[in-house]
Design a protein around this motif. Structure first.
Motif, PDB file in Angstrom:
ATOM      1  N   ASN A 110      42.824  42.249  35.978  1.00 59.27           N
ATOM      2  CA  ASN A 110      42.907  42.157  37.415  1.00 59.27           C
ATOM      3  C   ASN A 110      44.327  42.620  38.012  1.00 59.27           C
ATOM      4  O   ASN A 110      44.384  42.842  39.460  1.00 59.27           O
ATOM      5  N   GLU A 199      43.786  32.790  38.552  1.00 56.03           N
ATOM      6  CA  GLU A 199      42.632  33.153  38.728  1.00 56.03           C
ATOM      7  C   GLU A 199      41.555  32.078  38.934  1.00 56.03           C
ATOM      8  O   GLU A 199      40.638  31.837  39.543  1.00 56.03           O
ATOM      9  N   ASN A 227      37.222  37.408  43.418  1.00 58.58           N
ATOM     10  CA  ASN A 227      37.146  38.044  42.367  1.00 58.58           C
ATOM     11  C   ASN A 227      38.486  37.720  43.088  1.00 58.58           C
ATOM     12  O   ASN A 227      39.325  38.050  44.314  1.00 58.58           O
TER      13      ASN A 227
END
Lengths: 242, 242
Positions: A110, A199, A227
């Motif tokens: 990420n 997250e 996401n």
């Protein structure tokens, strides 16, 4: 220099760069692959080039030739690279007008993807909280696709940093699933910092209270969230294309 | 049933589901974590629940209690889950009007993230080429965050499938860095299929020739490309928010 033994002391030292504490101690990190090594070289950051014995890659810097086995040992990938380099960490530069603040992002993929998107969408400085995943983690570096050499990245305690930004009239933009503004119809700001949370938890309450605007991305209500790298990229895309 | 030995034949069978060939042979796969197990249960797909011995999770299906060690063995994560399930593969349904075609996407994280975004942005069917990474790979499943049970996913040979779609007046949309239309100003289509190529090569020449429109995402020209899951998500976001 040509090294054939993976027990060689110099190789052992380089291999230690897989661990954050040695990267921090030596202020260097390890990169692999022609593309990223060239990017680092252009920035004058390559300290030592590590090549497979027959590889031709003539850069003007100290070069160590090694065996395939050594490259496999040093690589963080299943398929090894014939070209690696020990590289100096990137130096912090003064920040500009468009900031992206990452508050404890944990997943290396990420993080790398966000860096790549931030470059694509005109962010000049990325601000990492101290607990964010290490920028020099091999998977972060791989996911940036060489872009980490094209953007200013600094590490700061987020709360005091945001307080300073507010004094300088930066717009502090957070995200919220409800109660925010659709990013599609948000305003244009000359100075801003977009804050992205971790997250699992999102941004902390303390940081949330410091934001002056909250944005959301319009989507199917049955879906809870995107996401984090995708959500960040869409927000940056919208802010860039206003 | 309470199993304490990881050499138990039944556990060995379940553990084989980590490999694609056993998933294909049995038409089942393994999921882990409360959230996703509940999603599968709602769809009536859970064949066997696997719980840590003291765990309470009363679902109306065959349940096997096991030790922590067995769960650790079965888990594909470093941190194991107390709740796992053997689940039937999802059944294909007829496709609708808004399709996303993935032509040989290879990275499981990208694939899972794309599925999640496709749900968020109103795609009704995802079409996978046969060489796309296996949908039931544990990392794909994890990255979908349970969303794979909320969208129709089918596997097809891409070229003949697109030819059929064209006969039915679907607009076939590809991507191109140059020569395309800015997705921001693209038209609205009632029936379309967005085709996304593989991470390294993009879409094949043959598929490219079948597209009737090409879209691009406006960004900093110094940046070559975005992560494929990010690019796909931005395109879907734009097509959804027209």
């Amino acid at each position: 220099m040509f090294i054939t033994s993976s027990n060689n002391e110099h190789i052992k030292e380089i291999n230690k760069l897989k661990e954050k504490k040695y990267r921090d101690k030596t202020n260097t990190f390890l990169i692999e692959g022609k593309h990223i090594v060239l990017e680092a070289y252009k920035e004058g950051l390559v300290k030592e080039l590590i090549l497979e014995q027959d590889e031709l890659f003539p850069l003007n810097c100290p070069t160590t030739y090694v065996t395939k086995e050594i490259l496999k040992k040093l690589s963080s990938m299943e398929s090894y690279s014939k070209i690696m380099a020990v590289t100096e960490k990137i130096k912090e530069k003064p920040f500009g007008e468009k900031l992206l603040i990452l508050d404890d992002i944990q997943d290396p993929g990420n993080m790398g993807t966000i860096i790549r998107s931030a470059c694509a969408f005109g962010i000049d400085t990325i601000v990492l909280s101290p607990k964010t995943v290490d920028l020099y983690n091999p998977k972060v570096i791989r996911s940036t696709q060489g872009m980490l050499f094209h953007i200013n990245i600094i590490v700061r305690e987020i709360v005091p940093f945001i307080k300073e930004l507010k004094k300088d009239n930066y717009k502090i933009i957070g995200t919220k699933v409800t109660d925010g503004n659709d990013v599609r119809s948000s305003k244009i700001y000359s100075h801003y910092a977009l804050v992205i949370g971790n997250e699992g938890q999102g941004i902390s309450m303390e940081v949330k209270d410091l934001c002056s605007e909250y944005l959301y991305i319009r989507m199917n209500e049955q879906v809870e969230s995107l996401n984090v790298a995708v959500a960040t990229s869409i927000l940056l895309y919208e802010l860039y294309n206003k």
